[in-house]
Every structure is written in C-alpha cells, then in structure tokens.
Design an enzyme around this catalytic site. Structure first.
Site, PDB file in Angstrom:
ATOM      1  N   LYS A  52       0.846  -1.203   0.000  1.00  0.00           N
ATOM      2  CA  LYS A  52       0.000   0.000   0.000  1.00  0.00           C
ATOM      3  C   LYS A  52       0.879   1.249   0.000  1.00  0.00           C
ATOM      4  CE  LYS A  52      -3.745  -2.432   2.307  1.00  0.00           C
ATOM      5  NZ  LYS A  52      -4.413  -2.811   3.542  1.00  0.00           N
ATOM      6  N   GLN A  96      -5.058  -1.973   9.746  1.00  0.00           N
ATOM      7  CA  GLN A  96      -4.888  -3.257   9.058  1.00  0.00           C
ATOM      8  C   GLN A  96      -5.481  -4.393   9.888  1.00  0.00           C
ATOM      9  OE1 GLN A  96      -3.701  -3.533   5.939  1.00  0.00           O
ATOM     10  NE2 GLN A  96      -3.965  -5.744   5.946  1.00  0.00           N
ATOM     11  N   ASP A 119     -11.508   2.402   4.448  1.00  0.00           N
ATOM     12  CA  ASP A 119     -11.954   1.029   4.184  1.00  0.00           C
ATOM     13  C   ASP A 119     -13.476   0.933   4.033  1.00  0.00           C
ATOM     14  OD1 ASP A 119      -9.925  -0.958   4.050  1.00  0.00           O
ATOM     15  OD2 ASP A 119      -9.506  -0.716   6.174  1.00  0.00           O
TER      16      ASP A 119
HETATM   17  N1  GUN Z   1      -7.037  -7.191   5.763  1.00  0.00           N
HETATM   18  C1  GUN Z   1      -7.365  -7.887   4.644  1.00  0.00           C
HETATM   19  N2  GUN Z   1      -8.048  -7.097   3.781  1.00  0.00           N
HETATM   20  C2  GUN Z   1      -8.147  -5.891   4.365  1.00  0.00           C
HETATM   21  C3  GUN Z   1      -8.736  -4.662   3.954  1.00  0.00           C
HETATM   22  O1  GUN Z   1      -9.322  -4.523   2.883  1.00  0.00           O
HETATM   23  N3  GUN Z   1      -8.605  -3.628   4.845  1.00  0.00           N
HETATM   24  C4  GUN Z   1      -7.988  -3.767   6.049  1.00  0.00           C
HETATM   25  N4  GUN Z   1      -7.937  -2.706   6.842  1.00  0.00           N
HETATM   26  N5  GUN Z   1      -7.438  -4.893   6.449  1.00  0.00           N
HETATM   27  C5  GUN Z   1      -7.512  -5.949   5.609  1.00  0.00           C
END
Ligand code: GUN
Length: 290
Positions: A52, A96, A119
């Site tokens: 990211k 996360q 998100d």
């Molecule tokens: N862990 C796996 N996929 C995601 C996601 O789309 N967002 C977040 N914050 N954690 C994740």
C-alpha cells in the site's frame, strides 16, 4: 474464455488517478494523506501494508505507517485513532486487519470517523451502502465491481457471492444490489450450493477455501471473480498461490475469469488510493466527479 487482467486494469486506473492527484496538487496545493495503523507482527499484514505504501508513493499520495506492538491495549489503539480523527493533516485512516484477539475489531472500525474511514468498514458507511446511498465503499468489493463492469451488464443479472465476511461478501451484496443485480449471498450453511452456482451468471468467490469452485458448479459463459488468495503446496512441494476457484478446471467453460494473483488484488490497492483521494476532496467540499 477471457482472462480479466486486474493488474493491467489497475495499472491504467492508477495512471489516471496519478494525473488527478497532480492536478489537485497544482491547482489546490493538496496532497491527500493516508495513515495505516499496523498492530503486531503478522507477516502477511506487513507485506500488504508495504504494498500500500509503495503504491501510494507511486501515485502521489502521502502515506505514513503507525506501527504498534501486538500488546497494545484496545484503549491505546482507540486513543491513537482518535488523535488521527482530530488531525487536520490526515484525510484517511486504515487499521490493518486482522487484529490481535484481545482487541474488538468492531469497536476499532467504528472508532474511525466515517469521513476518514478509507476502508468503508464502519457501521455508518456500511449502513449508507446498504441503503443505496454510499459515502465510501470498501475497497475489495469496489475493485470487483470495476472488473465486472469490463465484462457484463449487471442490470437484471443473477450474481452469487460465496462468503459473507464484513470485508468482502456482505458489502459486495449491497453493492451489486445497488447495481440492479439479483443477488444471492451464500455461506457455510447454504444448502445446494452447487445448484445455486449453476443458476447464476456471475460468481464472486470469497470463502478462503482453495479451489472450492469446480467446473461442474459453473454455468456456461459465467463471469467469475476470484477474491481468494490461498497459499498451498504444489505437486513438487513448492508454495504457490491459488484462488477459491479451480482456475484450470473452469477456464474452458467461463466467459471471463480473474487470475490469482493478478486479478482482484491490484484492484483493491487501486481502490484504496481512489478512496483516499475521494475522502480528501469530500472533507473539503471539493467536487468529486468520477
Ligand atoms: N485485511 C485484509 N483485507 C483488508 C482490507 O481490505 N482492509 C484492512 N484494513 N485490512 C484488511
């Protein structure tokens, strides 16, 4: 049959977004800022967060990672989120997942201000999406939708989603409903899953079960989006990544299918960048015209 090249599609969309971000910087002197909070030492999470950061850097989004130890208390995490909610320099907050077991993930996602909830996981944003008036849409379902739009007209189509997680399955069901598809949300207790799949034009697989969907589950000319990323040992005991769909088994039967890797994954990251950009505009009442 056609491979839906998520990597290529995401790369093109990232180029477009990069231009928009350059425009925003030039015209308004704004650089959208994303903060990613990473708790503990989950190796997969570390890789996702790194990816990211790299993508943010490439497109022109400022990103910072706040690393917290696995022992961080829920209260300290909530306080940390609150400080970012109140920080005028931050446009977007991502925590996360998964979180250590002593921390309640619902409390955490709901602690993020809905206006910085990149998100789209907090209950206000999920509620707005479910009502058909989204503010911000979860990244993986949004990425899947963009891929579907390259292949099918969703209006009146029949779509089945395998898996009812808060991250993918449930928001995907709202998103497709809003697009006028007729949606089945299947899960581990669903009966006659194979027959249900055979009755649908679109399958979105998000179960975490490697190669679960076989060719005798799939309607001729179906479009398949495979959200799964599963590591398994191949015949030579080498670790490989496979999806929730048995790709080589279904390939000759489908209209189009996403590969794993190189399908949904790059689109999720693109949508995270797009959501950060979008939040930075919305927060300032600037026009958002995607
Ligand atoms: N862990 C796996 N996929 C995601 C996601 O789309 N967002 C977040 N914050 N954690 C994740």
């Amino acid at each position: 049959m056609k491979i839906i090249n998520g990597k290529k599609i995401a790369s093109n969309l990232n180029e477009e977004l990069k231009d928009r971000l350059q425009g925003l910087k030039k015209n308004k002197n704004i650089v959208p800022t994303l903060v990613v909070i990473l708790i503990g030492n989950n190796p997969a999470s570390k890789i996702y967060v790194k990816n990211k950061q790299i993508k943010a850097d490439e497109v022109g989004i400022k990103s910072t990672v706040k690393m917290l130890s696995a022992e961080t208390s829920e209260k300290d995490l909530l306080d940390c989120i609150d400080s970012y909610n109140n920080d005028n320099d931050i446009d977007a907050i991502l925590v996360q997942l998964p979180l250590p077991s002593h921390i309640n993930a619902n409390k955490v996602t709901d602690a993020i201000s809905y206006e910085k909830d990149v998100d789209g996981f907090n209950s206000k944003n999920i509620g707005l999406l479910a009502q058909g008036r989204p503010y911000i849409v979860p990244c993986t379902p949004l990425g899947c939708l963009k891929l579907l739009h390259t292949e099918v007209n969703l209006i009146g189509s029949k779509a089945i989603i395998l898996g009812r997680s808060n991250i993918v399955g449930r928001p995907m069901s709202y998103l497709l409903t809003n697009q006028n598809a007729t949606v089945t949300l299947a899960h581990s207790k669903t009966k006659n899953l194979k027959e249900l799949c055979l009755d649908n034009d679109i399958i979105i697989a998000a179960t975490g079960i490697p190669k679960m969907v076989k060719s005798d589950w799939v309607k001729e000319k179906a479009v398949i989006i495979d959200v799964g990323i599963n590591q398994i040992d191949d015949k030579n005991h080498k670790k490989i990544l496979v999806g929730d769909v048995d790709y080589s088994d279904v390939f000759s039967k489908v209209k189009a299918i996403t590969p794993v890797p190189g399908g949904v994954g790059p689109m999720t990251i693109h949508c995270l960048m797009e959501n950060t950009f979008k939040l930075s505009l919305l927060r300032r009442n600037l026009k958002y015209n995607f």
